[in-house]
Design an enzyme around this catalytic site. Structure first.
Site, short mmCIF file in Angstrom:
data_model
loop_
_atom_site.label_atom_id
_atom_site.label_comp_id
_atom_site.label_asym_id
_atom_site.label_seq_id
_atom_site.Cartn_x
_atom_site.Cartn_y
_atom_site.Cartn_z
N ASN A 211 0.84 -1.20 0.00
CA ASN A 211 0.00 0.00 0.00
C ASN A 211 0.88 1.24 0.00
O ASN A 211 2.10 1.15 -0.06
CB ASN A 211 -0.96 -0.01 1.20
CG ASN A 211 -0.22 -0.12 2.52
OD1 ASN A 211 0.57 0.76 2.88
ND2 ASN A 211 -0.46 -1.20 3.26
N ASP A 280 -4.53 -6.47 4.89
CA ASP A 280 -5.65 -7.26 5.40
C ASP A 280 -5.72 -8.63 4.72
O ASP A 280 -6.27 -9.58 5.29
CB ASP A 280 -6.97 -6.52 5.17
CG ASP A 280 -7.06 -5.23 5.97
OD1 ASP A 280 -6.59 -5.24 7.13
OD2 ASP A 280 -7.56 -4.23 5.44
N LYS A 290 8.72 -17.19 -11.09
CA LYS A 290 8.07 -16.01 -11.63
C LYS A 290 6.88 -16.41 -12.51
O LYS A 290 7.01 -17.24 -13.41
CB LYS A 290 9.06 -15.19 -12.45
CG LYS A 290 8.45 -13.95 -13.08
CD LYS A 290 9.45 -13.21 -13.95
CE LYS A 290 8.78 -12.03 -14.66
NZ LYS A 290 9.72 -11.33 -15.56
N PHE A 324 -5.21 3.48 14.49
CA PHE A 324 -5.44 4.49 13.46
C PHE A 324 -6.54 4.02 12.53
O PHE A 324 -6.68 2.82 12.27
CB PHE A 324 -4.16 4.74 12.65
CG PHE A 324 -3.19 5.68 13.30
CD1 PHE A 324 -2.99 6.96 12.80
CD2 PHE A 324 -2.48 5.29 14.43
CE1 PHE A 324 -2.10 7.83 13.41
CE2 PHE A 324 -1.59 6.15 15.04
CZ PHE A 324 -1.40 7.43 14.53
N LYS A 338 -14.41 0.80 14.90
CA LYS A 338 -13.09 0.20 15.12
C LYS A 338 -12.65 0.38 16.56
O LYS A 338 -12.05 -0.52 17.16
CB LYS A 338 -12.08 0.84 14.16
CG LYS A 338 -10.73 0.15 14.13
CD LYS A 338 -9.86 0.73 13.01
CE LYS A 338 -8.54 -0.02 12.88
NZ LYS A 338 -7.72 0.52 11.76
N LYS A 342 -12.09 -3.23 18.38
CA LYS A 342 -10.70 -3.61 18.67
C LYS A 342 -10.31 -3.35 20.12
O LYS A 342 -9.16 -3.55 20.50
CB LYS A 342 -9.75 -2.84 17.73
CG LYS A 342 -10.07 -2.96 16.24
CD LYS A 342 -9.93 -4.38 15.72
CE LYS A 342 -10.36 -4.50 14.27
NZ LYS A 342 -9.38 -4.03 13.31
#
Length: 402
Positions: A211, A280, A290, A324, A338, A342
């Site tokens: 990301n 995730d 490959k 976060f 969240k 959590k």
């Protein structure tokens, strides 16, 4: 007030924002700070030294070779005198000089000589502010430990509309008051674990999923926590950022690597701050060779990775747990969900679409939400400043825990 008795050296470089520096001088003096002003020759073209002398009640420094006291060297003397040095306005030229160690006038010479914390309030044309050389110089100063007061957006003196207006005197004053009011060793002895950066999940020997996280927010948290006396362990995904001073760094690559490292470190931690952007999902099968392209579409089966934050929430005893939430929509709703799911004590929520926020930026805009419903809105500011505000909330939570 927190600035009363503080010795502030205000370095005024040349630009139309010099008029704001005059107002800032007056406000600093009114808070009880002792202000000395150092001007470049260009700055005197906009406002006379007499104005700053009148507002500060102190002599204004102009010339390296104007030594009025035989018993001392002026630029060394004033560099040692200051509790804090503030460059406002800071032109692209002065930022470049300081970043590259150039000392060819009294201001640049004094800036190299001081050991006081240096705060920089840039002011310039929007295109100058966005130039790669200026960005590189500002990054260099950040790596030196300089603090930045982010410029505002709007109509500039040159006629352009954009980012480059020097921060308002009131905002600068507020930031400095916050800085001086904080006990810089208020986290002394605390064991803090911080995660930062992205993870990489392999597809084959040459490809991976990842990301846009740069790790800058987590590294800023680690740097500021260490400066405030904490014993910091930074668990970092694959980023190219330098390790902050007095921080123990553990490098990881995959989500599973980070899970193992965090769970091991968290057991002895007082505070865990999970700022990393962990994958995730990962490919269910990793090719050993490959993968060759073909004319057909490709589908890769994905499987869930372990939820680090949820696991920490389930296993925590007296630790303070901070998460976060980087969202592109329905920020409050998703962040609150969240926070509860959590079992967090604090969540730092930011809309990645907001101007100045999101991945790979030096600034952030966020909302800090606590379990008791209290929330703190953080306006656009550097990630180092945001890090200190987050740590302020961690300190408040720690007081309530004990």
């Amino acid at each position: 007030m927190s600035l009363r008795g503080k010795k502030i050296l205000l370095c005024v470089s040349g630009g139309i924002a010099v008029f704001k520096a005059a107002a800032l001088t007056s406000k600093l003096y009114q808070t009880g700070a002792e202000v000395k002003v150092l001007m470049t020759n260009s700055a005197t073209e906009f406002v006379t030294p007499l104005t700053f002398q009148t507002l500060s009640r102190n002599e204004v420094y102009l010339d390296t070779f104007e030594e009025k006291e035989p018993s001392s060297v002026a630029h060394i003397d004033v560099a040692d005198w200051a509790d804090l040095v503030l460059i406002a306005p800071a032109t692209a030229n002065m930022i470049g000089k300081l970043a590259n160690g150039i000392a060819d006038d009294m201001m640049s010479t004094t800036l190299l000589a001081t050991e006081a914390p240096v705060w920089v309030a840039p002011a310039m044309n929007v295109h100058m502010y966005d130039h790669p050389a200026v960005k590189k110089n500002m990054d260099t100063l950040r790596s030196f430990g300089c603090h930045f007061l982010e410029p505002g957006e709007g109509l500039l003196a040159c006629g352009y509309v954009g980012k480059g207006r020097m921060a308002e005197p009131e905002d600068i004053l507020s930031t400095l008051e916050t800085y001086f009011s904080s006990d810089r060793n208020d986290l002394d002895g605390k064991q803090i674990v911080i995660t930062a950066g992205p993870t990489r999940e392999a597809v084959d020997p040459v490809r991976y999923f990842t990301n846009y996280s740069s790790g800058k927010m987590g590294f800023a948290l680690a740097e500021q926590a260490a400066k405030r006396g904490a014993d910091v362990t930074l668990i970092a995904g694959p980023v190219s950022l330098p390790t902050p001073e007095n921080v123990k760094r553990i490098d990881v690559v995959t989500a599973d690597d980070m899970f193992q490292a965090v769970i091991k470190a968290a057991d002895l931690a007082d505070v865990v701050i999970k700022a990393a952007a962990v994958a995730d999902y990962r490919p269910a099968q990793v090719a050993t060779e490959k993968m060759k392209k073909s004319d057909d579409a490709m589908a890769i089966e994905m499987e869930r990775t372990k939820d680090i934050l949820w696991t920490l929430g389930q296993m925590k005893t007296n630790q303070i747990l901070v998460g976060f939430a980087a969202e592109s929509e329905r920020l409050d709703e998703y962040a609150k969900k969240k926070l509860e799911k959590k079992n967090l004590d604090l969540i730092c929520a930011n809309n990645i679409k907001a101007e100045g926020a999101g991945f790979n930026k030096d600034t952030n805009v966020m909302t800090l939400m606590r379990r008791d419903g209290e929330r703190v809105e953080l306006p656009l500011q550097s990630k180092h400043e945001a890090a200190n505000r987050i740590l302020d909330e961690v300190k408040r939570l720690d007081v309530n825990h004990t």
